[in-house]
Design an enzyme around this catalytic site. Structure first.
Site, PDB file in Angstrom:
ATOM      1  N   ASP A 163       0.877  -1.250   0.165  1.00  0.00           N
ATOM      2  CA  ASP A 163      -0.086  -0.037  -0.034  1.00  0.00           C
ATOM      3  C   ASP A 163       0.743   1.221   0.098  1.00  0.00           C
ATOM      4  O   ASP A 163       1.808   1.311  -0.841  1.00  0.00           O
ATOM      5  CB  ASP A 163      -1.071  -0.079   1.362  1.00  0.00           C
ATOM      6  CG  ASP A 163      -2.024   0.929   1.372  1.00  0.00           C
ATOM      7  OD1 ASP A 163      -3.143   0.939   0.264  1.00  0.00           O
ATOM      8  OD2 ASP A 163      -1.889   1.998   1.967  1.00  0.00           O
ATOM      9  N   TYR A 275      -1.825  11.231   1.535  1.00  0.00           N
ATOM     10  CA  TYR A 275      -2.471  11.569   0.502  1.00  0.00           C
ATOM     11  C   TYR A 275      -2.724  12.934   0.065  1.00  0.00           C
ATOM     12  O   TYR A 275      -2.867  13.215  -1.347  1.00  0.00           O
ATOM     13  CB  TYR A 275      -4.142  11.059   0.831  1.00  0.00           C
ATOM     14  CG  TYR A 275      -4.160   9.543   1.144  1.00  0.00           C
ATOM     15  CD1 TYR A 275      -4.599   8.711   0.147  1.00  0.00           C
ATOM     16  CD2 TYR A 275      -3.986   9.164   2.177  1.00  0.00           C
ATOM     17  CE1 TYR A 275      -4.657   7.283   0.185  1.00  0.00           C
ATOM     18  CE2 TYR A 275      -4.010   7.831   2.500  1.00  0.00           C
ATOM     19  CZ  TYR A 275      -4.392   6.921   1.323  1.00  0.00           C
ATOM     20  OH  TYR A 275      -4.533   5.356   1.836  1.00  0.00           O
ATOM     21  N   HIS A 331      -7.210  -6.726  -0.026  1.00  0.00           N
ATOM     22  CA  HIS A 331      -6.276  -5.748  -0.036  1.00  0.00           C
ATOM     23  C   HIS A 331      -5.043  -5.828   1.029  1.00  0.00           C
ATOM     24  O   HIS A 331      -3.828  -5.686   0.659  1.00  0.00           O
ATOM     25  CB  HIS A 331      -6.859  -4.367   0.451  1.00  0.00           C
ATOM     26  CG  HIS A 331      -5.804  -3.109   0.093  1.00  0.00           C
ATOM     27  ND1 HIS A 331      -5.202  -2.756  -1.059  1.00  0.00           N
ATOM     28  CD2 HIS A 331      -5.603  -2.436   1.209  1.00  0.00           C
ATOM     29  CE1 HIS A 331      -4.302  -1.795  -0.424  1.00  0.00           C
ATOM     30  NE2 HIS A 331      -4.495  -1.518   0.805  1.00  0.00           N
TER      31      HIS A 331
END
Ligand SMILES: *[C@@H]1O[C@H](CO)[C@@H](O)[C@H](O)[C@H]1NC(C)=O
Ligand SMILES: *[C@@H]1O[C@H](CO)[C@@H](O)[C@H](O)[C@H]1NC(C)=O
Length: 351
Positions: A163, A275, A331
């Protein structure tokens, strides 16, 4: 700023505001339904959950990095004369995501799993909160890895990443080919593929809604904290993330991840600022940039956030590339199907 960048930024804000408004309504309704006390109230975790102190996983260590002055926390297993396997976790996680690797590879490696900048027991750069986003841009993140390798007493490593840790690892392998012997990435696309795929596949665009929401100030932090970090439980157990992993990831494991964000003095903004920084800084061009080390990509095909189609075309950037799709895995692939992932890693590392 170029006109194209301005239009792009405006679009991002438009989409972010759209998701933000929806989320605000949902949050207000659930605050009314379940009570504002439940909504705003969360427990500060004074002590580490027991699983984070499991001696079988390794020993806790701390190291202060040179240029940032930040104190990094890590857990290490295996002797110091063994080659370094450095493991970088994703969002919203911590070093503990690598518990299976710490146990498994300690005989042949010194396995080190740090808390990344702003996570868990690693310090967060000032200023805290939304305004702190510039200190989470990619050059800061890759520089942390470079200094971490040196501070641990090594001149290269086998880099294992998932990730967000994987996004850092891709960039790091491109910038520092001499410091990466082998690269293993899990459920994270090559950065040169992601942006284009996002704009050409509406299904992926929809799945990436949270990346837009995280661009807003304040709201994401409030959301993550609400109902005592319920979002973290939902992220690991909820159907959206393709979770058949409800048994593999236990309630205690989730409590460990909550501790990352709910320990005394924790700042959630750091994790969200990854982010923000990635959107607000000009995109990097990956044209002609090769990852020169042997690279293994492991991908759980039930990932609800990142489609398996994102793996396509990776070999254009990585000449020595191996892809292993893990059917039925979410995930959280290395936690969801630990034996399968360890088997794939072991076979590939032996080659
Ligand atoms: C934060 O960013 C500023 C400006 O780029 C830089 O001078 C400073 O060293 C950074 N701090 C950390 C801890 O990375
Ligand atoms: C976390 O951030 C908030 C501001 O967003 C700040 O008031 C608080 O002091 C920070 N926590 C720590 C331990 O620095």
């Amino acid at each position: 700023m170029s006109l194209a960048r301005m239009i792009q930024s405006a679009m991002v804000w438009l989409v972010a505001s759209f998701y933000g408004s929806i989320m605000l309504v949902i949050m207000t309704l659930s605050a009314i339904r379940r009570g504002p006390r439940a909504f705003f109230g969360y427990k500060v975790r004074q002590d580490r959950p027991k699983c984070l102190d499991d001696p079988d996983l390794g020993t806790h260590g701390y190291v202060r990095l040179e240029s940032s002055g930040l104190r990094f926390h890590y857990v290490a297993a295996g002797e110091r004369d063994k080659p370094l396997m450095l493991c970088l976790h994703g969002f919203p996680e911590c070093w503990y995501s690598w518990r299976h690797q710490l146990k498994e590879f300690r005989n042949s490696y010194r396995v080190v799993a740090p808390d990344l900048r702003g996570y868990g027991e690693t310090e967060s750069p000032q200023p805290f909160g939304y305004r702190g986003w510039p200190n989470f841009s990619m050059p800061h993140l890759t520089n942390d890895v470079r200094e971490l390798i040196a501070a641990l007493g090594y001149s290269s490593c086998t880099l294992v990443a998932h990730d967000w840790g994987g996004m850092v690892a891709w960039n790091f392998a491109i910038d520092h080919p001499d410091l990466v012997d082998k690269l293993i990435v899990m459920n994270i696309p090559h950065p040169g593929i992601f942006a284009k795929y996002l704009t050409t596949h509406f299904s992926q665009f929809r799945r990436s809604w949270y990346m837009f929401l995280f661009q807003l100030p304040w709201l994401p932090e409030t959301l993550v904290k609400s109902f005592d970090f319920e979002m973290i439980t939902d992220t690991f157990k909820g159907k959206e993330m393709g979770c058949r992993c409800s048994d593999a990831i236990t309630d205690e494991d989730i409590e460990a991840f909550k501790y990352t964000f709910a320990r005394p003095g924790a700042n959630i903004s750091g994790a969200i600022n990854y982010y923000r920084a990635s959107r607000k800084t000009p995109p990097r061009s990956y044209r002609g940039m090769k990852v020169t080390c042997p690279t293994l990509m492991i991908w759980g095909d039930q990932d609800g956030a990142l489609e398996v189609g994102l793996t396509e075309g990776t070999d254009k950037f990585v000449p020595d590339f191996t892809l292993k799709v893990v059917p039925g895995a979410s995930h959280w692939v290395q936690q969801d199907q630990p034996e399968v992932v360890i088997g794939i890693m072991r076979d590939w590392l032996k080659e």
